[in-house]
Design a protein around this motif. Structure first.
Motif, PDB file in Angstrom:
ATOM      1  N   VAL A 148      -3.534  -3.555   2.909  1.00 56.69           N
ATOM      2  CA  VAL A 148      -3.040  -2.631   1.883  1.00 56.69           C
ATOM      3  C   VAL A 148      -3.747  -1.283   1.993  1.00 56.69           C
ATOM      4  O   VAL A 148      -3.109  -0.219   1.936  1.00 56.69           O
ATOM      5  N   ALA A 149      -5.072  -1.316   2.152  1.00 53.48           N
ATOM      6  CA  ALA A 149      -5.840  -0.077   2.241  1.00 53.48           C
ATOM      7  C   ALA A 149      -5.459   0.730   3.483  1.00 53.48           C
ATOM      8  O   ALA A 149      -5.283   1.962   3.403  1.00 53.48           O
ATOM      9  N   GLY A 187      -3.448  -4.581  -4.761  1.00 55.65           N
ATOM     10  CA  GLY A 187      -3.242  -5.466  -3.622  1.00 55.65           C
ATOM     11  C   GLY A 187      -4.201  -6.646  -3.623  1.00 55.65           C
ATOM     12  O   GLY A 187      -3.804  -7.781  -3.312  1.00 55.65           O
ATOM     13  N   ALA A 188      -5.472  -6.389  -3.974  1.00 53.98           N
ATOM     14  CA  ALA A 188      -6.448  -7.485  -4.030  1.00 53.98           C
ATOM     15  C   ALA A 188      -6.088  -8.495  -5.116  1.00 53.98           C
ATOM     16  O   ALA A 188      -6.189  -9.720  -4.897  1.00 53.98           O
ATOM     17  N   LEU A 200      -7.654 -13.338   1.752  1.00 51.69           N
ATOM     18  CA  LEU A 200      -7.790 -12.329   0.702  1.00 51.69           C
ATOM     19  C   LEU A 200      -8.346 -11.029   1.265  1.00 51.69           C
ATOM     20  O   LEU A 200      -7.852  -9.936   0.962  1.00 51.69           O
ATOM     21  N   ASN A 206      -5.665  -9.372   3.645  1.00 51.30           N
ATOM     22  CA  ASN A 206      -4.556  -8.796   2.875  1.00 51.30           C
ATOM     23  C   ASN A 206      -4.963  -7.490   2.217  1.00 51.30           C
ATOM     24  O   ASN A 206      -4.208  -6.492   2.245  1.00 51.30           O
ATOM     25  N   THR A 207      -6.137  -7.460   1.614  1.00 47.73           N
ATOM     26  CA  THR A 207      -6.611  -6.241   0.946  1.00 47.73           C
ATOM     27  C   THR A 207      -6.852  -5.125   1.948  1.00 47.73           C
ATOM     28  O   THR A 207      -6.516  -3.949   1.684  1.00 47.73           O
ATOM     29  N   GLY A 227       0.793  -1.220   0.000  1.00 45.92           N
ATOM     30  CA  GLY A 227       0.000   0.000   0.000  1.00 45.92           C
ATOM     31  C   GLY A 227       0.822   1.265   0.000  1.00 45.92           C
ATOM     32  O   GLY A 227       0.335   2.337  -0.396  1.00 45.92           O
ATOM     33  N   SER A 275      -3.129 -10.594  -3.870  1.00 45.53           N
ATOM     34  CA  SER A 275      -3.560 -11.578  -2.882  1.00 45.53           C
ATOM     35  C   SER A 275      -4.339 -12.717  -3.543  1.00 45.53           C
ATOM     36  O   SER A 275      -4.177 -13.891  -3.181  1.00 45.53           O
ATOM     37  N   THR A 333      -4.310   1.316  -5.799  1.00 44.94           N
ATOM     38  CA  THR A 333      -3.459   0.559  -4.881  1.00 44.94           C
ATOM     39  C   THR A 333      -4.217  -0.624  -4.287  1.00 44.94           C
ATOM     40  O   THR A 333      -3.683  -1.740  -4.212  1.00 44.94           O
ATOM     41  N   VAL A 334      -5.449  -0.387  -3.842  1.00 46.60           N
ATOM     42  CA  VAL A 334      -6.231  -1.470  -3.248  1.00 46.60           C
ATOM     43  C   VAL A 334      -6.544  -2.542  -4.288  1.00 46.60           C
ATOM     44  O   VAL A 334      -6.504  -3.751  -3.999  1.00 46.60           O
ATOM     45  N   THR A 335      -6.851  -2.132  -5.499  1.00 48.57           N
ATOM     46  CA  THR A 335      -7.125  -3.111  -6.556  1.00 48.57           C
ATOM     47  C   THR A 335      -5.894  -3.962  -6.838  1.00 48.57           C
ATOM     48  O   THR A 335      -5.983  -5.195  -6.991  1.00 48.57           O
TER      49      THR A 335
END
Length: 216
Positions: free
Chosen positions: A120-121, A89-90, A113, A116-117, A64, A93, A85-87
């Motif tokens: 990141v957020a 990271g998802a 999943l 982890n997301t 993130g 994962s 960024t979140v996308t």
């Protein structure tokens, strides 16, 4: 460049931790029900639940921060940066969970999943906006200092030009000395010519003696 190197190092570490085969006697069944694994962790007590949930949040949390660092932009929309960024990271994962289906001792867990997301957020929200705001302030301060220095330099040049215009053009000292010497030589030559002229001027008519007649 440094951000990219750190990101690659982190992803290598994540791959080693999550895709390393485990030599175990048995494994749990795959968890495809959201929050089922989290509820099971909470049933184990606060310390164990905090450890397991914390591991899920921290696994990809550096992503993130490192992804915006690799991007390098500081003037960017908050929501656009967070969404990208979140996308990312998802998706990262999800790729790890899919790869775990062929790794001995690993199983798919949808709660991993989600955690982890979320990690990141949270990392992005806690670090990136404040960091970009600070960088923008520093950049603005450097720009103002540079503009101020350029403005002072222009003002000094204008003042020097104004003083030069008021004084008028100046003659070099060497030229002045040469001109003075020439003028002195000219004055000396003129004086000598006047002296010669005075010397050569006639002093008047030559007197004559009248003849005296002799009587017979």
């Amino acid at each position: 460049m440094a951000g990219l190197v750190l990101l690659l190092i982190h992803l290598s570490l994540v791959g080693w931790v999550t895709l390393r085969p485990l030599d175990v006697m048995w494994v749990n069944a795959a968890n495809l029900t959201p929050f089922a694994g989290i509820r099971a962790d909470l049933a184990l007590g606060p310390p164990e639940a905090a450890r397991r949930i914390g591991e899920g949040l921290l696994l990809l949390a550096p992503v993130g921060v490192l992804l915006p660092v690799v991007d390098g932009r500081i003037a960017v929309s908050f929501w656009a940066s967070l969404t990208r960024t979140v996308t990312a990271g998802a998706l990262l994962s999800l790729g790890i969970e899919m790869a775990q289906t062929v790794v001995p001792g690993r199983v798919v867990d949808v709660d991993s999943l989600l955690l982890n997301t979320a990690g990141v957020a949270l990392a992005h929200l806690l670090v990136v906006p404040a960091g970009r705001a600070r960088l923008r302030r520093e950049q603005q301060a450097r720009r103002e200092r540079r503009d101020g220095q350029e403005g002072r330099g222009g003002q000094d040049r204008r003042e020097n030009l104004f003083r030069t215009v008021r004084r008028g053009p100046t003659r070099p000292r060497t030229a002045g000395r040469k001109a003075t010497g020439a003028e002195s030589s000219l004055r000396g030559t003129t004086a000598r010519a006047e002296t010669v002229t005075r010397d050569e001027t006639p002093q008047g008519a030559t007197p004559t003696i009248p003849r005296v007649g002799i009587a017979p």
